[in-house]
Scaffold this motif. Structure first.
Motif, PDB file in Angstrom:
ATOM      1  N   ALA A 240       4.047  10.945  -5.718  1.00 41.79           N
ATOM      2  CA  ALA A 240       2.843  11.714  -5.381  1.00 41.79           C
ATOM      3  C   ALA A 240       1.636  11.161  -6.145  1.00 41.79           C
ATOM      4  O   ALA A 240       0.543  11.021  -5.574  1.00 41.79           O
ATOM      5  CB  ALA A 240       3.057  13.192  -5.708  1.00 41.79           C
ATOM      6  N   ALA A 241       1.838  10.818  -7.419  1.00 45.11           N
ATOM      7  CA  ALA A 241       0.735  10.267  -8.215  1.00 45.11           C
ATOM      8  C   ALA A 241       0.253   8.944  -7.614  1.00 45.11           C
ATOM      9  O   ALA A 241      -0.956   8.696  -7.484  1.00 45.11           O
ATOM     10  CB  ALA A 241       1.195  10.067  -9.662  1.00 45.11           C
ATOM     11  N   TRP A 242       1.216   8.121  -7.226  1.00 48.89           N
ATOM     12  CA  TRP A 242       0.849   6.810  -6.637  1.00 48.89           C
ATOM     13  C   TRP A 242       0.093   7.014  -5.323  1.00 48.89           C
ATOM     14  O   TRP A 242      -0.927   6.390  -5.063  1.00 48.89           O
ATOM     15  CB  TRP A 242       2.106   5.984  -6.410  1.00 48.89           C
ATOM     16  N   LEU A 243       0.607   7.921  -4.495  1.00 41.89           N
ATOM     17  CA  LEU A 243      -0.034   8.164  -3.194  1.00 41.89           C
ATOM     18  C   LEU A 243      -1.427   8.762  -3.368  1.00 41.89           C
ATOM     19  O   LEU A 243      -2.329   8.513  -2.568  1.00 41.89           O
ATOM     20  CB  LEU A 243       0.848   9.082  -2.338  1.00 41.89           C
ATOM     21  N   THR A 244      -1.605   9.555  -4.431  1.00 43.04           N
ATOM     22  CA  THR A 244      -2.922  10.131  -4.701  1.00 43.04           C
ATOM     23  C   THR A 244      -3.910   9.022  -5.065  1.00 43.04           C
ATOM     24  O   THR A 244      -5.036   8.984  -4.566  1.00 43.04           O
ATOM     25  CB  THR A 244      -2.824  11.157  -5.849  1.00 43.04           C
ATOM     26  N   THR A 245      -3.463   8.094  -5.920  1.00 44.83           N
ATOM     27  CA  THR A 245      -4.317   6.988  -6.336  1.00 44.83           C
ATOM     28  C   THR A 245      -4.592   6.035  -5.175  1.00 44.83           C
ATOM     29  O   THR A 245      -5.711   5.583  -4.977  1.00 44.83           O
ATOM     30  CB  THR A 245      -3.634   6.203  -7.479  1.00 44.83           C
ATOM     31  N   ASN A 246      -3.558   5.751  -4.430  1.00 45.70           N
ATOM     32  CA  ASN A 246      -3.675   4.761  -3.354  1.00 45.70           C
ATOM     33  C   ASN A 246      -3.790   5.485  -2.014  1.00 45.70           C
ATOM     34  O   ASN A 246      -2.881   5.476  -1.179  1.00 45.70           O
ATOM     35  CB  ASN A 246      -2.473   3.818  -3.389  1.00 45.70           C
ATOM     36  N   SER A 247      -4.929   6.096  -1.827  1.00 41.29           N
ATOM     37  CA  SER A 247      -5.067   7.039  -0.718  1.00 41.29           C
ATOM     38  C   SER A 247      -5.238   6.365   0.641  1.00 41.29           C
ATOM     39  O   SER A 247      -5.322   7.052   1.647  1.00 41.29           O
ATOM     40  CB  SER A 247      -6.241   7.971  -1.000  1.00 41.29           C
ATOM     41  N   ASP A 248      -5.283   5.027   0.630  1.00 40.26           N
ATOM     42  CA  ASP A 248      -5.381   4.339   1.917  1.00 40.26           C
ATOM     43  C   ASP A 248      -4.041   4.250   2.633  1.00 40.26           C
ATOM     44  O   ASP A 248      -3.989   3.956   3.821  1.00 40.26           O
ATOM     45  CB  ASP A 248      -5.879   2.900   1.722  1.00 40.26           C
TER      46      ASP A 248
END
Lengths: 439, 171
Positions: free
Chosen positions: B84-92
């Motif tokens: 979830a943290a990664w997906l939040t940062t990499n929102s593309d």
């Protein structure tokens, strides 16, 4: 191809034998436990035209193979024969057949012409009663359809001796499997019930699962990953054209089966993590939700009269079998033994439900009465699954996967009594069989 | 397995294209730093944190399940927190969550079980703030094992939900 043969094929009465059709002492009651196979002789069918001899040999052999394959009959080899049958019309030398203990004698004749037409006629004799069992029959078709004509002869012989419907002139649609477990490629195959005449209906580009015949044997329902997501499709066998039946917003649709009238389909639809049963009207495209429990409801199967549906659900905590009215509504649980029960399939006779059972790390194919009583397990192995009924409700085909990294899946058949377990030959691995109605 | 590999490759190409524009300055710094210290082999640095390769190898792309269960374990939730943290940062990026089952089960039940597992992962990620529209779920049931022995050691790895990162929202 087969439909053309079917259209060209007709049966007509040859003659009514003297003394009428008699049900003499030659009779197999296949509901009985252990049966001593009935010895029979099936001499090569007599060639009545030049060039028909080859067909006479081949047809008699397929008839014999069908009968022997049931486990109810034993073929007496030609080398034991005292009499030869050189004319279809000549009187039968009963004493010569009695002497080699042939309880049944099957004689036949074939005619061909230059245009590929084939006529097959046959008679069945109850040797010890000294008379014909039923009347002679004739089938007309083409040489291309010679196996079907042989199966029709065998079905008639089987019916006359057992009093049951036949099942040899039928086909099986299945999933053909190639490659190792972690790179398995699957495509739909169709073949005669005995593994002959395999053809493929899809290629291996998209994963396909669990085909089911239509009640008339002309279409197949299945699940395909063509879109990247599981969706139910219907395929016309004659044209090999398919179309997707459901492509809504749901996670997936799968496990489609025809209603007995062929006009609607019951299937599973998954929304979020929840899987329920729905009915789709093929004419209007309208859908009706049939279950609404929070569990997994799948693997439906209609009663032959279309009034009820048996399915599996884990609403109790584990996979169990339930029966509900065809329009949905309150479901009655019918499985109560140890273990998990899945893939219920209603017998075409209406009397039994076949299922897959998982118990103590083993898989079984079993049957129970519609009220859940008289459960009997017919097989046991590392992984048996997915029963399908022969058109006469006396034989069950299923898939057996072997254990371990080299494991492969094959088709097997077994009598409803648990006897005569045997492998069905397929060119590659095979799973998910669905038996057609009698053609 | 081929479609999955194709997806990852496609996503990698997209992410490179994506970084050259907004992060042009950072890229130049990185390049000069590499030139200034030739003793460091660039290949040993591993994938950049904003790539699907990094998500797969370092964040952890899969969670495992108990027999016939779709409940997330504590270990599973920890991995999903990182996802979830990664997906939040990499929102593309968007993701497809694949649910799988081991071979001990009937085919259609296992399809439904795989859907439950992929959905459990999706719901957890959504609860951590990832938009529902970025996550799709699919089930393969028992059709796509990664380990092929018929023992619990293999079954345990096959009872999984795998988050596959794919092309950006704008692609």
């Amino acid at each position: 191809m087969m439909t053309r043969v079917l259209a060209a094929m007709m049966a007509l009465m040859l003659s009514v034998s003297a003394g009428l059709a008699q049900n003499g002492p030659l009779r197999i009651e296949i509901t009985e436990g252990v049966i001593e196979p009935v010895p029979f002789a099936a001499p090569a069918f007599v060639a009545e035209t030049a060039g028909a001899g080859e067909w006479g040999q081949r047809i008699a052999q397929v008839v014999a193979d069908d009968l022997v394959g049931t486990g109810l009959f034993r073929q007496i080899g030609q080398q034991a024969f005292i009499s030869q049958v050189t004319s279809f019309q000549s009187p039968v030398a009963y004493a010569d057949w009695k002497a080699i203990n042939a309880q049944a004698l099957i004689t036949g004749a074939v005619q061909t012409d230059g245009a590929g037409n084939l006529v097959v006629k046959f008679r069945v004799y109850d040797v010890f009663a000294g008379g014909e069992l039923g009347a002679g029959l004739q089938f007309a078709g083409t040489t291309e359809g010679w196996r079907r004509m042989a199966h029709k002869v065998a079905d008639a012989v089987y019916s006359r001796i057992t009093g049951e419907g036949g099942y040899f002139d039928s086909r099986v649609v299945f999933v053909s499997e190639a490659g190792p477990k972690d790179d398995r490629r699957k495509r739909l195959g169709i073949m005669d019930y005995d593994g002959a005449n395999v053809q493929y209906l899809t290629d291996s580009r998209a994963l396909v699962l669990a085909p089911r015949f239509s009640p008339t044997g002309d279409r197949v329902l299945y699940t395909s990953y063509e879109s990247g997501f599981p969706r139910i499709k219907v395929l016309d066998i004659g044209s090999v054209q398919s179309r997707t039946l459901e492509q809504g917003d749901a996670t997936m649709s799968f496990a489609p089966r025809f209603a007995p009238d062929g006009r609607s389909v019951v299937y599973s639809l998954t929304t979020g993590g929840n899987t329920d049963l729905y009915k789709l009207d093929l004419g209007s495209g309208a859908t009706t939700r049939l279950t609404s429990a929070p569990g997994i409801e799948t693997a439906p199967s209609y009663a032959p009269d279309g009034s009820r549906i048996v399915f599996e659900s884990d609403r109790s905590g584990t996979q169990q079998l339930y029966i509900m009215p065809a329009g949905g509504g309150e479901a009655q649980r019918i499985s109560f033994g140890d273990g998990r029960y899945g893939t219920p399939v209603w017998s075409p006779r209406g009397d039994l439900i076949a299922f897959t059972k998982q118990s103590k790390g083993r898989f079984h194919i079993g049957v129970m009465r519609v009220d859940g009583s008289e459960e009997r397990l017919l097989t046991a192995s590392f992984l048996d699954e997915g029963p399908t009924w022969a058109p006469n409700g006396r034989v069950i085909m299923f898939a057996r996967e072997t254990q371990g990294a080299q494991g492969t899946s094959s088709l097997y058949s077994v009598d409803v009594s648990g006897r005569n377990l045997k492998r069905v030959r397929t060119p590659d691995g095979a799973s998910d069989p669905s038996w057609s109605p009698l053609q | 397995m081929t479609p999955i590999k194709a997806l990852i490759l496609g996503a990698a190409t997209l992410s490179i294209a994506a970084c050259t524009n907004p992060n042009r300055f950072d890229n130049e710094v990185d390049l000069s730093a590499t030139r200034a210290a030739p003793a460091v082999d660039p290949a040993s640095l591993g994938p950049a944190p904003n790539t699907p390769e990094y998500f797969q190898q370092t964040v952890g792309d899969r969670v495992l399940f108990e027999v016939d269960q779709s409940t997330l374990t504590a270990q599973g939730r920890a991995i999903l927190d990182a996802q979830a943290a990664w997906l939040t940062t990499n929102s593309d990026y968007v993701a497809i969550i694949e649910g799988h089952a081991d071979e001990q089960g009937t085919r259609e039940y296992n399809l439904a079980l795989g859907a439950r597992r992929s959905n459990a992962v999706k719901e957890y990620l959504v609860s951590k703030g990832i938009s529902d529209s970025r996550l799709r779920v699919v089930s393969y049931g028992k059709e796509r094992p990664i380990e092929i022995c018929s023992e619990e050691a293999c079954y345990a790895k096959n009872r999984r939900a795998v988050t596959i990162i794919s092309g950006g929202l704008t692609s």
